[in-house]
Scaffold this motif. Structure first.
Motif, PDB file in Angstrom:
ATOM      1  N   SER A 146       8.790  41.507 -26.091  1.00 53.59           N
ATOM      2  CA  SER A 146       8.634  42.692 -26.941  1.00 53.59           C
ATOM      3  C   SER A 146       8.781  43.991 -26.155  1.00 53.59           C
ATOM      4  CB  SER A 146       7.256  42.675 -27.620  1.00 53.59           C
ATOM      5  OG  SER A 146       7.270  41.884 -28.779  1.00 53.59           O
ATOM      6  N   HIS A 147       8.343  43.998 -24.881  1.00 53.84           N
ATOM      7  CA  HIS A 147       8.351  45.263 -24.150  1.00 53.84           C
ATOM      8  C   HIS A 147       9.751  45.793 -23.877  1.00 53.84           C
ATOM      9  CE1 HIS A 147       8.782  42.812 -20.358  1.00 53.84           C
ATOM     10  NE2 HIS A 147       9.476  43.878 -19.999  1.00 53.84           N
ATOM     11  N   CYS A 148      10.773  44.956 -24.105  1.00 58.43           N
ATOM     12  CA  CYS A 148      12.148  45.435 -23.980  1.00 58.43           C
ATOM     13  C   CYS A 148      12.525  46.335 -25.159  1.00 58.43           C
ATOM     14  CB  CYS A 148      13.123  44.255 -23.918  1.00 58.43           C
ATOM     15  SG  CYS A 148      13.017  43.269 -22.412  1.00 58.43           S
ATOM     16  N   PHE A 149      11.837  46.174 -26.289  1.00 54.52           N
ATOM     17  CA  PHE A 149      12.238  46.841 -27.529  1.00 54.52           C
ATOM     18  C   PHE A 149      11.186  47.816 -28.066  1.00 54.52           C
ATOM     19  CE2 PHE A 149      13.686  42.432 -27.205  1.00 54.52           C
ATOM     20  CZ  PHE A 149      15.052  42.647 -27.053  1.00 54.52           C
ATOM     21  N   VAL A 150       9.918  47.456 -27.886  1.00 51.95           N
ATOM     22  CA  VAL A 150       8.847  48.327 -28.372  1.00 51.95           C
ATOM     23  C   VAL A 150       8.445  49.257 -27.236  1.00 51.95           C
ATOM     24  CG1 VAL A 150       6.572  48.427 -29.426  1.00 51.95           C
ATOM     25  CG2 VAL A 150       8.091  46.487 -29.920  1.00 51.95           C
ATOM     26  N   THR A 151       9.027  50.451 -27.221  1.00 54.44           N
ATOM     27  CA  THR A 151       8.786  51.427 -26.157  1.00 54.44           C
ATOM     28  C   THR A 151       8.507  52.794 -26.786  1.00 54.44           C
ATOM     29  OG1 THR A 151      11.104  52.091 -25.967  1.00 54.44           O
ATOM     30  CG2 THR A 151      10.428  50.157 -24.700  1.00 54.44           C
ATOM     31  N   GLN A 152       8.362  53.792 -25.935  1.00 57.97           N
ATOM     32  CA  GLN A 152       8.155  55.155 -26.426  1.00 57.97           C
ATOM     33  C   GLN A 152       9.391  55.682 -27.145  1.00 57.97           C
ATOM     34  OE1 GLN A 152       5.236  56.553 -26.305  1.00 57.97           O
ATOM     35  NE2 GLN A 152       4.298  54.978 -25.022  1.00 57.97           N
ATOM     36  N   SER A 153      10.550  55.103 -26.797  1.00 60.15           N
ATOM     37  CA  SER A 153      11.800  55.524 -27.434  1.00 60.15           C
ATOM     38  C   SER A 153      12.105  54.630 -28.633  1.00 60.15           C
ATOM     39  CB  SER A 153      12.960  55.446 -26.430  1.00 60.15           C
ATOM     40  OG  SER A 153      14.194  55.674 -27.087  1.00 60.15           O
ATOM     41  N   GLN A 154      12.371  55.259 -29.752  1.00 59.62           N
ATOM     42  CA  GLN A 154      12.683  54.506 -30.961  1.00 59.62           C
ATOM     43  C   GLN A 154      14.073  53.872 -30.896  1.00 59.62           C
ATOM     44  OE1 GLN A 154      10.629  53.835 -33.625  1.00 59.62           O
ATOM     45  NE2 GLN A 154       9.109  54.698 -32.186  1.00 59.62           N
ATOM     46  N   GLU A 155      14.894  54.309 -29.938  1.00 62.04           N
ATOM     47  CA  GLU A 155      16.240  53.754 -29.836  1.00 62.04           C
ATOM     48  C   GLU A 155      16.210  52.274 -29.441  1.00 62.04           C
ATOM     49  OE1 GLU A 155      18.326  56.286 -27.119  1.00 62.04           O
ATOM     50  OE2 GLU A 155      19.028  57.602 -28.746  1.00 62.04           O
ATOM     51  N   ASN A 156      15.191  51.873 -28.688  1.00 58.42           N
ATOM     52  CA  ASN A 156      15.145  50.491 -28.203  1.00 58.42           C
ATOM     53  C   ASN A 156      14.928  49.480 -29.312  1.00 58.42           C
ATOM     54  OD1 ASN A 156      14.546  52.214 -25.794  1.00 58.42           O
ATOM     55  ND2 ASN A 156      14.543  50.220 -24.794  1.00 58.42           N
TER      56      ASN A 156
ATOM     57  N   HIS B  77       6.479  40.648 -31.856  1.00 53.46           N
ATOM     58  CA  HIS B  77       5.242  40.064 -32.381  1.00 53.46           C
ATOM     59  C   HIS B  77       4.374  41.186 -32.957  1.00 53.46           C
ATOM     60  CE1 HIS B  77       1.555  37.776 -32.710  1.00 53.46           C
ATOM     61  NE2 HIS B  77       2.238  36.662 -32.424  1.00 53.46           N
ATOM     62  N   PRO B  78       3.821  40.998 -34.143  1.00 59.17           N
ATOM     63  CA  PRO B  78       3.044  42.079 -34.779  1.00 59.17           C
ATOM     64  C   PRO B  78       1.807  42.484 -33.993  1.00 59.17           C
ATOM     65  CG  PRO B  78       2.797  40.003 -35.973  1.00 59.17           C
ATOM     66  CD  PRO B  78       3.913  39.811 -34.991  1.00 59.17           C
ATOM     67  N   GLU B  79       1.304  41.609 -33.110  1.00 56.31           N
ATOM     68  CA  GLU B  79       0.100  41.935 -32.348  1.00 56.31           C
ATOM     69  C   GLU B  79       0.407  42.368 -30.913  1.00 56.31           C
ATOM     70  OE1 GLU B  79      -3.411  39.417 -32.922  1.00 56.31           O
ATOM     71  OE2 GLU B  79      -2.197  38.227 -34.314  1.00 56.31           O
ATOM     72  N   TYR B  80       1.688  42.653 -30.642  1.00 53.04           N
ATOM     73  CA  TYR B  80       2.046  43.081 -29.283  1.00 53.04           C
ATOM     74  C   TYR B  80       1.301  44.360 -28.918  1.00 53.04           C
ATOM     75  CZ  TYR B  80       4.641  45.259 -25.506  1.00 53.04           C
ATOM     76  OH  TYR B  80       4.975  45.886 -24.334  1.00 53.04           O
ATOM     77  N   ASN B  81       0.737  44.360 -27.700  1.00 53.17           N
ATOM     78  CA  ASN B  81      -0.042  45.496 -27.209  1.00 53.17           C
ATOM     79  C   ASN B  81       0.704  46.133 -26.045  1.00 53.17           C
ATOM     80  OD1 ASN B  81      -1.989  47.104 -25.712  1.00 53.17           O
ATOM     81  ND2 ASN B  81      -3.572  46.115 -26.951  1.00 53.17           N
TER      82      ASN B  81
ATOM     83  N   TYR C 135       0.711  39.296 -26.230  1.00 54.31           N
ATOM     84  CA  TYR C 135       1.681  38.898 -27.253  1.00 54.31           C
ATOM     85  C   TYR C 135       3.064  39.495 -26.957  1.00 54.31           C
ATOM     86  CZ  TYR C 135      -2.259  37.198 -30.038  1.00 54.31           C
ATOM     87  OH  TYR C 135      -3.364  36.512 -30.486  1.00 54.31           O
ATOM     88  N   ASP C 136       3.459  39.440 -25.685  1.00 53.72           N
ATOM     89  CA  ASP C 136       4.738  40.041 -25.275  1.00 53.72           C
ATOM     90  C   ASP C 136       5.885  39.070 -25.574  1.00 53.72           C
ATOM     91  OD1 ASP C 136       6.630  41.706 -24.244  1.00 53.72           O
ATOM     92  OD2 ASP C 136       6.089  41.388 -22.140  1.00 53.72           O
ATOM     93  N   VAL C 137       6.256  38.993 -26.820  1.00 55.44           N
ATOM     94  CA  VAL C 137       7.317  38.094 -27.255  1.00 55.44           C
ATOM     95  C   VAL C 137       8.060  38.745 -28.407  1.00 55.44           C
ATOM     96  CG1 VAL C 137       5.717  36.889 -28.805  1.00 55.44           C
ATOM     97  CG2 VAL C 137       7.840  35.768 -28.127  1.00 55.44           C
ATOM     98  N   ALA C 138       9.369  38.520 -28.443  1.00 53.95           N
ATOM     99  CA  ALA C 138      10.186  39.051 -29.534  1.00 53.95           C
ATOM    100  C   ALA C 138      11.293  38.055 -29.853  1.00 53.95           C
ATOM    101  CB  ALA C 138      10.795  40.402 -29.158  1.00 53.95           C
ATOM    102  N   LEU C 139      11.669  38.020 -31.113  1.00 58.02           N
ATOM    103  CA  LEU C 139      12.766  37.176 -31.577  1.00 58.02           C
ATOM    104  C   LEU C 139      13.946  38.045 -31.969  1.00 58.02           C
ATOM    105  CD1 LEU C 139      10.606  34.726 -33.665  1.00 58.02           C
ATOM    106  CD2 LEU C 139      12.035  34.055 -31.716  1.00 58.02           C
ATOM    107  N   LEU C 140      15.144  37.608 -31.626  1.00 57.47           N
ATOM    108  CA  LEU C 140      16.354  38.347 -31.956  1.00 57.47           C
ATOM    109  C   LEU C 140      17.243  37.469 -32.828  1.00 57.47           C
ATOM    110  CD1 LEU C 140      17.217  39.721 -28.388  1.00 57.47           C
ATOM    111  CD2 LEU C 140      15.680  40.709 -30.083  1.00 57.47           C
ATOM    112  N   GLU C 141      17.552  37.971 -34.020  1.00 57.37           N
ATOM    113  CA  GLU C 141      18.461  37.254 -34.913  1.00 57.37           C
ATOM    114  C   GLU C 141      19.866  37.815 -34.711  1.00 57.37           C
ATOM    115  OE1 GLU C 141      18.932  35.896 -39.584  1.00 57.37           O
ATOM    116  OE2 GLU C 141      17.576  37.543 -39.060  1.00 57.37           O
ATOM    117  N   LEU C 142      20.815  36.932 -34.440  1.00 58.36           N
ATOM    118  CA  LEU C 142      22.187  37.362 -34.158  1.00 58.36           C
ATOM    119  C   LEU C 142      22.940  37.649 -35.448  1.00 58.36           C
ATOM    120  CD1 LEU C 142      23.090  34.803 -31.338  1.00 58.36           C
ATOM    121  CD2 LEU C 142      22.232  37.137 -31.091  1.00 58.36           C
ATOM    122  N   SER C 143      23.929  38.524 -35.341  1.00 57.28           N
ATOM    123  CA  SER C 143      24.721  38.889 -36.507  1.00 57.28           C
ATOM    124  C   SER C 143      25.626  37.739 -36.950  1.00 57.28           C
ATOM    125  CB  SER C 143      25.568  40.122 -36.190  1.00 57.28           C
ATOM    126  OG  SER C 143      26.393  39.860 -35.066  1.00 57.28           O
TER     127      SER C 143
END
Length: 839
Positions: A642-652, A684-688, A694-702
């Motif tokens: 998750s920390h790759c995507f949930v950051t201070q920048s909304q672009e991630n 993950h909805p509980e990522y802190n 809960y540092d996990v994220a799922l990526l659905e491919l196009s």
């Protein structure tokens, strides 16, 4: 089954005289009656069993049309070669349709039949012999067949190579004296051979004779590149001029990965004689590790057998002739301060029947260090402690097999290295670097292992066997932060009472809270030893029944949950090729965690080979190139942090800013790499963001991936899966090679050890949660780093599959001492992954 009580009333439907008996008479009468009845029952039981057996083996056999087909006649085939005496070579012998070939072959086949007549057993079951080829010398290649009917199958063990040779040699001796007009045979061999290898010299289907020249020529398996047919019996006889040898390489090789069904067998002969075999191969090989073989002479035989139901593309082969001296050249006297030696033709398979000798001599007063960067000399049936066939010999020792590390140090300024290969089975061989060093300072600024290896000084007495021979862990003066084991080793005090036998003699666990006759639950609770596997959940967490197959029906957090709701108390039950669940759900989703390519073990290498980690993904952010890693779960889902995507920048968090690259090894080479845009990012909805919990994220491919040799999913462990402390796993990625450096161009791999939770919690000062785990080396030196985030921690199980234990999450610096990497624990996140993806 239920029980019933039977009573005997003594009535038989007839009128009988009634006598009144005394008590003693009654007792005797009852005993006699009981004995008589017992005998009668026993006779009836025996009769019933005999009748059943007669019915089963006589009448039932006749009634069952398939019974006779269960046992099939046996075919015993022996192949070899004959060296003929005083027989001039005729070039026409190479043409199997020529009168010269057929005349000589017919005479030899007749002689072979006569030779078998001296043995009554061989004479009775002999079917035919076939001469299949000739080569200079003159050498004739043949096979002989014996057919044993079903009713004589117990005789099969009597057909041995020794018996065949004895009959042939006796026949040859007799013919010399009795029939001097016969073709004289001065040498003959015989080897038991797979009957599927037998081909007639004029076979029309899938039989080829090829002439190797100095120019590259090609041939392919039937049906290539689509798929070879099942039940193929193909053979290629390759010849070259007498002063040359033959080399064959396979730029593409993909045979079913089961050598009992489908395989390619290559011989240093024109007969499928196992004593002349070069190698037997199946499976897939990556372009970075092609199959390349060399003959010792000017002939080679290649057989392809396919019996499996699954057909693969097959192979594409390139062959040519090489001058004999260029292949046989090896060894010599080496006087440079450093250099490299290798087995002949490395990295191709070395030729059979080779002997090489290197004398490495450095200036007086110095010694020689020899470090092998690759060593693979594996051969069927060879005891690596003896190495009686192919070997490297140095300093009075022989080495063979596949070695993960080998470093030798001379006792003088000279070392002699001998290489030997016999006539059968070859391999990749070896490559070694040698260098001169000052014996007063063998490893400048490093620690010198007894084996001659040099390791960082920080690795000495750190509790890990870094040298491989334990020389870095003996004669240690334990520091204040270390525990002195009873066997003299030093281990970190953090490892005391962690429920792991770190010392090896269990001395680090002896003084713990539980007595010797007690069992310690995984939550630390002490229980009587008798509670283990007693069918009751005595520990609160159920760990006393966690690995007990004798505890069905008990469900705990350590149990594997079947789809039907049943629980299996067996460690790592899923995907172990055994149906533990009644509904077989433990083996239902197991098309994962396999590496199609056959890969070499490169000693000490950290660059990953193509296809070595087929589930590894590179995630690129906008135009910045590689930013995070991920792993393949299915055609449409990737797993990352998750920390790759949930950051201070909304672009991630915007999927349109990311691209995924699967099947990549080199960041600058995109051949056969599949690029996919990201359709959806599911953190993950509980990522802190503060604690990385809960540092996990799922990526659905196009769009879905197409699985290939270098693109495959990794297996997800069940929530009950156990990755024990001390287990060696691998972390992979394109992250920085060291702290503060830039990202790597080539995919990197690092072997790390899983660190137990007690130690993990201590070294991180209590920052880990149950969703986290530590892996690495407390001594530092090897770890994940920036850019590896989101990548997999891959662990190999005995089932032959790779499971993802963790996701690269966070750490303090890179590879620092006492600062291991922290990973998201996949087992604790498994249910969420299943809920979101259905995987």
């Amino acid at each position: 089954m239920h029980s019933a009580r039977y009573e005997f009333d003594g009535r038989n439907g007839q009128h009988e005289r009634i006598d009144f008996l005394t008590n003693k008479e009654k007792a005797r009468s009852k005993n006699k009656t009981a004995i008589a009845i017992g005998v009668l029952v026993a006779v009836l039981v025996v009769a019933a069993v005999v009748a059943f057996l007669i019915w089963l083996f006589v009448f039932k056999e006749n009634d069952d049309p398939t019974a006779s087909s269960r046992r099939k006649p046996a075919v015993q085939l022996f192949s070899g070669h004959m060296k003929l005496l005083n027989q001039p070579y005729n070039q026409n012998y190479e043409d199997t349709s020529s009168p010269e070939f057929m005349d000589l072959a017919k005479k030899l086949e007749s002689q072979l039949e006569n030779h078998y007549q001296s043995d009554e057993l061989l004479k009775e079951f002999y079917t035919k012999s076939m001469v299949t080829a000739f080569s200079e010398g003159v050498v004739a290649y043949y096979w002989s067949q014996f057919d044993i009917p079903v009713e004589e199958l117990e005789l099969v063990p009597e057909f041995s190579e020794e018996r065949i040779l004895e009959a042939l040699e006796a026949g040859i001796q007799q013919s010399r004296s009795v029939q001097p007009d016969h073709i004289q045979i001065r040498e003959i061999t015989a080897s038991m051979t797979d009957p599927r290898m037998a081909r007639t010299p004029n076979a029309k289907e899938c039989f080829f004779t090829l002439e190797a020249t100095e120019e590259d020529q090609t041939f392919t398996s039937p049906g290539f590149p689509t798929a070879y047919p099942s039940r193929s019996r193909c053979q290629w006889q390759i010849r070259a001029s007498e002063e040359n040898v033959i080399t064959v390489s396979f730029p593409f090789f993909h045979i079913e990965d089961d050598c009992s069904d489908d395989f390619v067998y290559i011989y240093d002969s024109l007969s499928p004689d196992e004593s002349q075999a070069i190698t037997k191969k199946c499976g897939q090989r990556p372009p970075t590790n092609p199959l390349e073989v060399v003959s010792s002479g000017n002939i080679m035989l290649i057989n392809m057998i396919t019996d499996g139901e699954v057909q693969r593309p097959g192979f594409n082969a390139v062959y040519k002739a090489l001058p004999h001296p260029s292949v046989q050249k090896c060894g010599g006297v080496l006087t440079n301060a450093k250099g490299v030696i290798s087995s002949p033709q490395h990295p191709s398979f070395y030729p059979p029947a080779m002997d090489c000798k290197w004398t490495i001599k450095v200036p007086s007063g110095q010694k020689v260090r020899l470090k092998f960067t690759m060593f693979r000399m594996k051969e069927p049936g060879v005891d690596v402690r003896v190495c009686h066939k192919d070997y490297v010999e140095a300093l009075g020792n022989k080495y063979c097999g596949e070695l993960s590390s080998l470093s030798l140090t001379s006792t003088t300024n000279e070392i002699i290295v001998n290489f030997h290969s016999d006539e059968s089975f070859t391999d990749k061989g070896f490559m070694a670097e040698y260098s001169a060093f000052d014996p007063q300072n063998p490893c400048p600024n490093e620690f010198a292992c007894f084996s001659g290896m040099c390791i960082a000084k920080e690795l000495k007495c750190d509790g890990w066997n870094d040298c491989g021979d334990m020389s870095d862990e003996i004669k240690c003066s334990c520091g204040t932060d270390q525990f002195a084991c009873n066997n003299g080793l030093c281990k970190p005090k953090l490892w005391i009472c962690d429920r792991v036998n770190d010392c090896g003699d269990n001395s680090d666990e002896k003084a713990c809270s539980c007595e010797n006759n007690e069992w310690r639950c995984r939550n630390g609770q002490c229980m009587s030893q008798g509670v283990v596997c007693d069918g009751k959940m005595d520990c609160v967490d159920g760990s006393d029944e966690a690995s007990c197959e004798t505890s069905p029906g008990i469900c705990s957090e350590f149990s594997f949950k079947c789809a039907n709701g049943e629980c299996v108390n067996k460690v790592n039950a899923e995907c172990d090729r055994i149906d533990d669940c009644a509904d077989k759900s433990d083996e239902s989703f197991c098309d994962c965690g396999t590496r199609p390519y056959k890969l070499n073990r490169i000693v000490g290498g950290q660059n990953a080979e193509l296809g070595e980690w087929p589930w590894q993904v590179s995630l690129h952010f906008q135009t910045y190139g590689h930013s995070c890693g991920a792993s393949i779960l299915s055609e449409k889902w990737l797993l990352s942090a998750s920390h790759c995507f949930v950051t201070q920048s909304q672009e991630n968090i915007l999927p349109s800013n990311w691209q995924s690259y699967s099947g990549m090894q080199d960041q600058y080479k995109h051949d056969d790499v599949q690029r996919r845009s990201i359709h959806r990012i599911v953190p993950h909805p509980e990522y802190n963001m503060m604690t990385f919990d809960y540092d996990v994220a799922l990526l659905e491919l196009s769009e879905p991936l197409e699985f290939t040799n270098s693109i495959r999913p990794i297996c997800l462990p069940s929530s009950s899966h156990v990755f024990p402390a001390g287990m060696s796993c691998w972390v992979t990625g394109w992250g920085a090679l060291r702290e503060g450096a830039r990202a790597a161009q080539l995919l990197q791999k690092v072997s790390v050890k899983i660190i137990n939770d007690t130690v993990c919690n201590t070294v991180t000062e209590g920052q880990v949660t149950s969703r986290m785990m530590c892996s690495g080396h407390l001594s530092g030196g090897m770890d994940a780093c920036q850019g590896d985030s989101g990548g997999p921690l891959s662990c190999f199980e005995e089932s032959g599959r790779w499971f993802q234990a963790g996701i690269v999450s966070w750490g303090e610096g890179c590879a620092r001492r006492m600062k291991p990497g922290v990973y998201s624990r996949v087992t604790k996140l498994r249910e969420w992954i299943k809920k979101e993806t259905g995987i």
